[in-house]
Write a protein that holds these residues in place. Structure first.
Motif, PDB file in Angstrom:
ATOM      1  N   GLY A  83       2.776   3.330   0.967  1.00 20.49           N
ATOM      2  CA  GLY A  83       1.405   3.051   1.759  1.00 20.49           C
ATOM      3  C   GLY A  83       1.366   1.609   1.467  1.00 20.49           C
ATOM      4  O   GLY A  83       2.260   1.053   0.873  1.00 20.49           O
ATOM      5  N   CYS A  84       0.434   0.786   2.059  1.00 19.31           N
ATOM      6  CA  CYS A  84       0.210  -0.501   1.772  1.00 19.31           C
ATOM      7  C   CYS A  84      -1.057  -0.823   2.377  1.00 19.31           C
ATOM      8  O   CYS A  84      -1.697  -0.414   3.525  1.00 19.31           O
ATOM      9  N   LEU A  85      -1.916  -1.412   1.578  1.00 19.63           N
ATOM     10  CA  LEU A  85      -3.158  -1.798   2.168  1.00 19.63           C
ATOM     11  C   LEU A  85      -3.154  -2.881   3.571  1.00 19.63           C
ATOM     12  O   LEU A  85      -4.135  -2.679   4.177  1.00 19.63           O
ATOM     13  N   SER A  86      -1.953  -3.335   3.698  1.00 14.27           N
ATOM     14  CA  SER A  86      -1.811  -4.255   4.918  1.00 14.27           C
ATOM     15  C   SER A  86      -1.415  -3.230   6.207  1.00 14.27           C
ATOM     16  O   SER A  86      -1.270  -3.971   7.201  1.00 14.27           O
ATOM     17  N   GLN A 109       9.122  -3.536  -6.515  1.00 14.34           N
ATOM     18  CA  GLN A 109       9.781  -4.002  -5.177  1.00 14.34           C
ATOM     19  C   GLN A 109       9.162  -3.943  -4.260  1.00 14.34           C
ATOM     20  O   GLN A 109       9.379  -4.808  -3.243  1.00 14.34           O
ATOM     21  N   HIS A 110       8.268  -3.327  -3.782  1.00 15.96           N
ATOM     22  CA  HIS A 110       7.209  -3.458  -2.765  1.00 15.96           C
ATOM     23  C   HIS A 110       6.160  -4.511  -2.696  1.00 15.96           C
ATOM     24  O   HIS A 110       6.268  -5.217  -1.567  1.00 15.96           O
ATOM     25  N   GLU A 111       5.901  -5.207  -3.535  1.00 16.37           N
ATOM     26  CA  GLU A 111       5.158  -6.263  -3.913  1.00 16.37           C
ATOM     27  C   GLU A 111       5.945  -7.444  -3.900  1.00 16.37           C
ATOM     28  O   GLU A 111       5.642  -8.575  -2.999  1.00 16.37           O
ATOM     29  N   MET A 112       7.252  -7.461  -4.328  1.00 18.83           N
ATOM     30  CA  MET A 112       8.176  -8.434  -4.096  1.00 18.83           C
ATOM     31  C   MET A 112       8.683  -8.820  -2.827  1.00 18.83           C
ATOM     32  O   MET A 112       8.759  -9.731  -2.279  1.00 18.83           O
ATOM     33  N   ASP A 113       8.804  -7.873  -1.967  1.00 19.82           N
ATOM     34  CA  ASP A 113       8.884  -7.857  -0.524  1.00 19.82           C
ATOM     35  C   ASP A 113       7.915  -8.651   0.257  1.00 19.82           C
ATOM     36  O   ASP A 113       8.273  -9.426   0.998  1.00 19.82           O
ATOM     37  N   HIS A 114       6.600  -8.154  -0.225  1.00 16.64           N
ATOM     38  CA  HIS A 114       5.806  -9.066   0.446  1.00 16.64           C
ATOM     39  C   HIS A 114       5.641 -10.713   0.457  1.00 16.64           C
ATOM     40  O   HIS A 114       5.570 -11.382   1.177  1.00 16.64           O
ATOM     41  N   LEU A 115       6.238 -11.112  -1.028  1.00 17.03           N
ATOM     42  CA  LEU A 115       6.410 -12.344  -1.153  1.00 17.03           C
ATOM     43  C   LEU A 115       7.625 -13.081  -0.373  1.00 17.03           C
ATOM     44  O   LEU A 115       7.393 -14.228  -0.370  1.00 17.03           O
ATOM     45  N   SER A 158       0.484 -12.885  -0.727  1.00 16.23           N
ATOM     46  CA  SER A 158       0.690 -12.993   0.448  1.00 16.23           C
ATOM     47  C   SER A 158      -0.337 -12.147   1.635  1.00 16.23           C
ATOM     48  O   SER A 158      -0.858 -12.569   2.595  1.00 16.23           O
ATOM     49  N   GLN A 159      -0.612 -10.899   1.061  1.00 20.30           N
ATOM     50  CA  GLN A 159      -1.568 -10.150   1.733  1.00 20.30           C
ATOM     51  C   GLN A 159      -3.248 -10.690   1.627  1.00 20.30           C
ATOM     52  O   GLN A 159      -3.924 -10.189   2.432  1.00 20.30           O
ATOM     53  N   VAL A 160      -3.422 -11.463   0.983  1.00 22.93           N
ATOM     54  CA  VAL A 160      -4.734 -12.082   1.077  1.00 22.93           C
ATOM     55  C   VAL A 160      -4.460 -13.756   1.463  1.00 22.93           C
ATOM     56  O   VAL A 160      -5.518 -14.623   1.117  1.00 22.93           O
TER      57      VAL A 160
HETATM   58 CO    CO Z   1       1.911  -3.680   0.500  1.00 27.87          CO
END
Ligand code: CO
Ligand code: QAP
Length: 170
Positions: free
Chosen positions: A93-96, A135-141, A53-55
């Motif tokens: 933190g988050c790259l986004s 869990q953080h990355e699955m939230d992005h999805l 999602s972030q890309v």
């Molecule tokens: Co993130």
């Protein structure tokens, strides 16, 4: 290989709900190249996790490497958490959301089912940083960001801080 542009909060595209990856797609050169590009983008940042999602790719997969020496690349395709236990607070933190860090409470131990990069079904039980990162990355999805766990006032402060940082960078 290529570095991919990363969407930044509050870009509305980060709110897109991703759809399952068709397992047949996993064996295509285009998908494998995309995974390599995502790892390169994550390592260069440097980061420990990057969701599709972030890309601006709205399919259910992500790349993670929480190892100190960046030697343990993990791919999670169509991940599902099948059990979770306990709680832990971690400063995320988050790259986004560059330059912003905040405490978030998540499950401590999780069991996740997913397909690996070869399309093989896997089940992993893990805790600590890797569990937080999954869990953080699955939230992005599902279009969710760690700043969504903050109060609306704090989230607004984050938005302003990023806008100001971008203005100075321009
Ligand atoms: Co993130
Ligand atoms: C998600 O985050 C995560 O602000 C992955 O300026 C974070 O890789 C899971 C990064 C913490 C668990 C714990 C952030 C890089 C990287 C920034 C990242 C920045 C540069 C974040």
């Amino acid at each position: 290989m290529a570095l991919l542009p990363i969407l930044e909060f509050p870009d509305p595209r980060l709110r897109t709900k991703a759809v399952d990856v068709d397992p047949a797609e996993l064996s295509t050169p285009a998908f494998q190249t995309l995974l390599d590009d995502m790892f390169q983008t994550m390592y260069e940042a440097p980061g420990i996790g990057l969701a599709a999602s972030q890309v601006d790719m709205h399919k259910r997969f992500m790349v993670i490497d929480v190892s100190e020496d960046r030697s343990r690349p993990m791919v999670f395709v169509n991940p599902q958490i099948v059990s979770s236990e306990g709680g832990q607070v971690y400063q995320e933190g988050c790259l986004s959301v560059p330059g912003i860090y905040a405490d978030v409470t998540r499950a401590d131990t999780i069991t996740v089912r997913f397909l690996d990069r070869q399309g093989q079904p896997q089940e992993l039980t893990t805790d600590g940083l890797l569990a937080v990162c999954i869990q953080h990355e699955m939230d992005h999805l599902i279009g969710k960001l760690f700043v969504d766990y903050l109060s609306p006032l704090k989230r607004e402060m984050v938005r302003k801080k990023l806008a100001k940082a971008r203005k100075h960078a321009a």
